[in-house]
Structures are given as structure tokens and as C-alpha cells.
Design an enzyme around this catalytic site. Sequence first.
Site, short mmCIF file in Angstrom:
data_model
loop_
_atom_site.label_atom_id
_atom_site.label_comp_id
_atom_site.label_asym_id
_atom_site.label_seq_id
_atom_site.Cartn_x
_atom_site.Cartn_y
_atom_site.Cartn_z
N ASP A 191 0.86 -1.20 0.00
CA ASP A 191 0.00 0.00 0.00
C ASP A 191 0.89 1.24 0.00
OD1 ASP A 191 -2.33 1.49 -0.07
OD2 ASP A 191 -2.67 1.42 2.08
N ALA B 240 -1.96 7.49 5.56
CA ALA B 240 -2.11 7.67 4.12
C ALA B 240 -1.19 6.72 3.37
CB ALA B 240 -1.81 9.12 3.74
#
Length: 413
Positions: free
Chosen positions: A295, A330
Site C-alpha cells: 500500500d 495515508a
Amino acid sequence: MAANERNDSAPSGARGTARPAPTHPHPGTHGLVLDGARVVLPTGVVDKGQVVVDGTKIAATAPENAQVVDVTGHWLLPGFVDIHNHGGGGASFSSGTAEEVLTGVHTHRVHGTTTLVVSTVTDDMDVLARQAGLLSELAEQGEIAGIHFEGPFISPCRKGAHSEALLRDPDPAEVRKLVDAARGHAAMVTLATELPGGIESVRLLAEHGVIAAVGHTDASYEQTLEAIDAGATVATHLFNAMPQIGHRAPGPIAALLEDERVTVELINDGTHLHPAALQLAFHHAGPDRVAFITDAMDAAGSGDGRYLLGPLEVEVTDGVARLVEGGSIAGSTLTLDRALRRAVTIDRLPVEHAVAALSANPARLLGRYDRVGSLEPGKDADLLVLDADFTLKGVMRQGAWVVAPELPSPAPR
């Protein structure tokens, strides 16, 4: 390596500096025998094993006059397969040019990811469709393994680092627009399947051979089971951006863990998951249903500072990426070599289980296990050389060294 310790450079002992990979195929390495290592095979770990490379493939037997390299004291693993990655090396897969995307791909390649699905984040539909067209060209060149659309079809209740103003319900017609824009290279779409159109979109994706992933969702246990029955087969970064397990309302986590049709993504960076959560996932899903992902966002392999993730500003401090506004995590700055080392040295997972989560399991999801994901004859010569402490030393992709390890000079066989 301690938890959260960063490693933004190319692997230790590598010769040369990281640079964007060429867009043409590498010439293969002909007749190379890597001998004496601990080799991780689908059947387990083989001590004093060997891997034969002939051209771009792994071979069963060494050709005449093959060169033999002694790799005693090292590990040989299959190249990593990352199915969820937004960028690296300062480059974004959501908005970068082709050259910038290749920089990001190469950043992860020198850290062992030889097969990479690039991920986008929520944006305007036309912007996503244009970027999908650019990325599909790189897929056609063999540089990437497909495109993952994370957003905009996700829940505003669990938006994480996505712009709420750009979110929308998963209308099957709009989902189809993105799939078509990818020109056959859409690998996965993350959906909040409880939203209007969610179940219909899962069915649409399944019919087109695209992975439907449940994520950024506020679904109940029952709604998640409905999505799985409709064809959803992946949990996007399990535990993150979804309701926690409750004893009266178990939510999506319990449904995703218990169903044998689902592979669960885990971000093993020491920030997104407590070690006990990782152990819980492996215990309930089993080692064949876990896929380690990064990610990663632009800062992976680049360092602390300010970045953009889609239209949102991100501050990276000590390797942890958070939105400037609101402070939500994030993405990550993870590379998969760090995920492996943490798994075996801190989480104490068996090496073969960690390697399956990094290679075989995601390769099967992508339908590429006949080519990548294990060190077996006939497959692409995508392999990694690590020292005894699981520090990455060398990366080979399709028979050519991306990072050449410092090893003894080869000798004729």
C-alpha cells in the site's frame, strides 16, 4: 531490523545505483547455477539446494558449460508479487507520467518486487480513465502486471486517505468505464459493496475476470457475506478502513477471515497492524489466504517530507505517512523486503509462510502462478538472494540481474 526501521536505499551489497528500468525486455542469463543456498520451494525449505537459470527461465537441469556460483549461507526466494501499491521513489502511479511510473516501479523492483500491480486513488472519473490508458501501455510492455482501482467507489464513513468530495456509489456503468479504460489490464477494483450498486458491480467484475475487493467499507457481517457470495475474493488491507470486530456485530473482518474464498491483504509495516492482529489473520485465514502488500505511496524509497496522494497533501515523518488535514494514515512507505524481514524476525512466522504471502498467494490471485510466484522449472527466473539475516542482496527478474549481488566469481560447471 527493528520495527519501523527504514531502508530507503538499494539492497546492501548491490553494485550500481537504482535507476528506472528500461522498457525493453532484458537479455536472459544463460546457464547459471546458484548453488548451496537455503532454497524456499512450494514444498518447503531445502538446505544446500540450487536454482538453475537458463535464459529468462528457471530450468530443471543445467545446460552444458553452465556457470556455478556458490551462494552458501544465503537464502534463495521467488521474486515478490505486490498487488496493492500506489507509488515510490517520489513517483505516483495515480498521476505520474510513464517515465515517473517506471521510476516508482524500479524503486520497488530493487527491493525485490518483480511483479507489481499499480494502484490508483480516488480522483475524477475522467482523470482515472486517462491514467488507466497510460498504465495499460506499461502493462502491454510487461513492466507492470495490471491496474488496481482503489476508489472512488468507497464509503465516506471509511474513506481514509481519499477525497470525500470525489467519492461515489459503485454504479456498474461507471465501474465498467474504468475496466474498459484499462484495456484488459484491470486487475482489481476495491469497493464498499454495501453501497447502492455494490453487489451488482461485484458481479460485473467477476464476469469480466477482474478481482472484486471489499475495502474502505462500513458493511455489516451479513452484507459482507452477500458480497462474497456475489464474487468478491479479496479483503483490501484487512483491519484498516473497516469496522472493528464486535461480539454482537462482528462486521466485515470476521466474514472475510472465515470464508475460504477470500484472500486477505495485510500491511506488515509495524504501523498499520499490531503483531497480534497479524497472527490472528494467519491463524484464521491460514498461510494460503494471506497476501502481504505495501500500500506504498510516493515516499517509499524516497524519505520523509511532503507529498501528494491523489489531490490530498501527506506528511511523512519517521517513515509514517499521514494526511496533513485530519491525520489519517495515508498508505505506507513500506517495501516488501522489509515486510519479509519483519515477518520472520519480529513476527516469527515460518519462512515458507511469509514467502507464500509475498509470492505464491498473490500470484495465484492474479492468475500468474504458472509464470511467477515460486522457484520451479519453466517459470520466469524471478528470484531473490538474501543473506542469513534476511537482508536483500540481489534481485533477478526474467533471468537478468536488476541488483547484482556481491558473490564469488562463477566457475565453469
